[in-house]
Design an enzyme around this catalytic site. Structure first.
Site, PDB file in Angstrom:
ATOM      1  N   CYS A 203       0.815  -1.219   0.000  1.00  0.00           N
ATOM      2  CA  CYS A 203       0.000   0.000   0.000  1.00  0.00           C
ATOM      3  C   CYS A 203       0.848   1.269   0.000  1.00  0.00           C
ATOM      4  O   CYS A 203       0.516   2.238  -0.696  1.00  0.00           O
ATOM      5  CB  CYS A 203      -0.970  -0.003   1.180  1.00  0.00           C
ATOM      6  SG  CYS A 203      -0.179  -0.134   2.800  1.00  0.00           S
ATOM      7  N   HIS A 335      -1.814   0.360   7.494  1.00  0.00           N
ATOM      8  CA  HIS A 335      -2.355   0.689   6.178  1.00  0.00           C
ATOM      9  C   HIS A 335      -2.103   2.157   5.862  1.00  0.00           C
ATOM     10  O   HIS A 335      -1.851   2.965   6.759  1.00  0.00           O
ATOM     11  CB  HIS A 335      -3.859   0.408   6.130  1.00  0.00           C
ATOM     12  CG  HIS A 335      -4.439   0.384   4.752  1.00  0.00           C
ATOM     13  ND1 HIS A 335      -3.814  -0.219   3.676  1.00  0.00           N
ATOM     14  CD2 HIS A 335      -5.603   0.908   4.247  1.00  0.00           C
ATOM     15  CE1 HIS A 335      -4.558  -0.079   2.598  1.00  0.00           C
ATOM     16  NE2 HIS A 335      -5.651   0.603   2.919  1.00  0.00           N
ATOM     17  N   ASP A 356      -7.960   4.288  -2.055  1.00  0.00           N
ATOM     18  CA  ASP A 356      -7.429   3.164  -1.289  1.00  0.00           C
ATOM     19  C   ASP A 356      -6.776   2.169  -2.248  1.00  0.00           C
ATOM     20  O   ASP A 356      -7.436   1.696  -3.185  1.00  0.00           O
ATOM     21  CB  ASP A 356      -8.551   2.485  -0.511  1.00  0.00           C
ATOM     22  CG  ASP A 356      -8.055   1.489   0.519  1.00  0.00           C
ATOM     23  OD1 ASP A 356      -6.981   0.873   0.303  1.00  0.00           O
ATOM     24  OD2 ASP A 356      -8.738   1.324   1.548  1.00  0.00           O
TER      25      ASP A 356
END
Length: 422
Positions: A203, A335, A356
């Site tokens: 991520c 995250h 995202d």
């Protein structure tokens, strides 16, 4: 307590028997009973004996009993100490085992277990897809060849990219008349999602690609990005971060990764993004929202800061403000996401718009279709009550650095790179 002599009260310890015989042997006998018979009284229990030898044997029993009791107490104490030591060693051994297992778990979780990086995971996941019948062998070989070519060039293959979302949002908000009073949007930014090669750990890299995609569309950053004209692949980004460490940025963070990211599945965070951007002479800062500032663990100060970031240069009262501001890197434990805008509702509440990396291209493509009910936008919205992690960090871009400013920030990063919001 140590035993005392029954005759003189002196502490005799383990030598009580010898003490009694040596110092008080003459007292073991007593006057007769009146009938001419000599009586002897035990100095320990007052038992009367008629024979001195019997009395001596009786006293010996007392002394043996005392010695046995004392020895037993010593043996019990030694046994208890031994058991305590063994239990302590067992607990310490179990704790060390738990620590080793937890450390290995963290290494696996953060990609530091030498299990390979993007390429190895990509190939392994494709092989699994073939085994399950979800991918044909010829497709496997084609995708592997494409992946190897992409890695050799250091360029992302673009297969997880969705472009045009910001433009679609701008059009949507022009026609939205329900509850949005005003909305501020980032400059154009492409969405990148995780692939077979970085699922579960990529991520941070994907959010950097999103941020970079916006900077590359802004001519203001042309000079500092002249060597980075295309979006780099994840292994290339890892090498770029290593280059920033070699320049002297964030030595503490570099040591955490043993100065090596390339070929690993290591997670990165705000500090690595800051080091990489600054090494490219892109002016940015880390802001640390280190504790909740609202009820029930919420962070209204984070929302207020982002609103100020987007609205500072905007003029007039237009409902939709398409700013020239780059998106914001948003990090919390486990995250990270990319902030691409913020809504102000008619009731004055704020709502972030987030890209995202965990959201697929198929979902993001829905945003490109004009949908009057705004169902696609729900994917992006995060209200104050939705962000309740203990701590958030953001990396915000704000211009270009001179070589002197870059050197100064490199030096400063060796001490502290973030500012905390009280």
């Amino acid at each position: 307590a140590l035993p005392e002599c029954p005759f003189c009260g002196e502490v005799a310890g383990r030598e009580l028997e010898e003490h009694v015989r040596a110092r008080h042997g003459h007292l073991l006998g007593a006057p007769g009973s009146g009938n001419g018979e000599q009586l002897y009284e035990c100095p320990m229990c007052s038992l009367t004996c008629t024979d001195i030898q019997i009395l001596e044997e009786h006293v010996d029993l007392h002394l043996e009993e005392h010695n046995f009791s004392e020895g037993g107490n010593i043996r019990d104490l030694e046994l208890a100490q031994q058991l305590q030591t063994e239990e302590h060693e067992r607990q310490r051994s179990e704790e060390e085992k738990r620590e080793r297992e937890e450390f290995k778990k963290l290494q696996r979780q953060y990609g530091l277990d030498n299990s390979g990086g993007f390429k190895q995971q990509f190939v392994k996941n494709m092989e699994r897809e073939v085994d399950r019948g979800r991918m044909l062998p010829f497709e496997y070989h084609k995708r592997k060849a494409d992946m190897m070519e992409s890695l050799a060039a250091g360029i992302d293959d673009g297969k997880t990219k969705t472009s045009g979302v910001i433009e679609a949002l701008c059009k949507y908000y022009q026609n939205e008349n329900k509850d949005v009073r005003r909305v501020w949007l980032s400059a154009g930014v492409d969405h990148f999602h995780s692939s077979l090669g970085d699922r579960g750990w990529g991520c941070g890299y994907r959010n950097f690609q999103m941020l970079l995609s916006s900077l590359l569309q802004n001519s203001f950053y042309n000079d500092c990005l002249r060597d980075t004209t295309l979006i780099p692949s994840i292994p290339k980004i890892q090498s770029m971060i290593e280059d920033s460490w070699r320049e002297g940025f964030d030595p503490h963070g570099a040591s955490h990764f043993n100065n090596r990211l390339h070929g690993s599945k290591a997670w990165i965070g705000a500090c690595e993004i800051y080091s990489l951007l600054t090494s490219l002479r892109i002016k940015c800062r880390i802001i640390d929202f280190h504790k909740p500032t609202g009820p029930i663990g919420t962070h209204p100060r984070l929302f207020e800061w982002i609103l100020h970031y987007y609205s500072t240069d905007s003029e007039g009262g237009a409902k939709v403000v398409c700013t020239s501001k780059p998106p914001i890197y948003l990090q919390h434990q486990g995250h990270s996401r990319t902030v691409v805008g913020i809504e102000e509702k008619k009731n004055k509440s704020l709502c972030l718009l987030l890209f995202d990396p965990g959201c697929s291209s198929q979902e993001m493509q829905k945003l490109l279709k004009q949908n009057s009910d705004g169902s696609g936008v729900k994917l992006l919205r995060k209200f104050v009550g939705s962000l309740k992690e203990k701590q958030y960090q953001i990396v915000a871009v704000d211009g270009v650095l001179s070589l002197e400013e870059k050197a100064a920030r490199c030096h400063a990063s060796q001490v502290l790179t973030s500012e905390k919001i009280p």
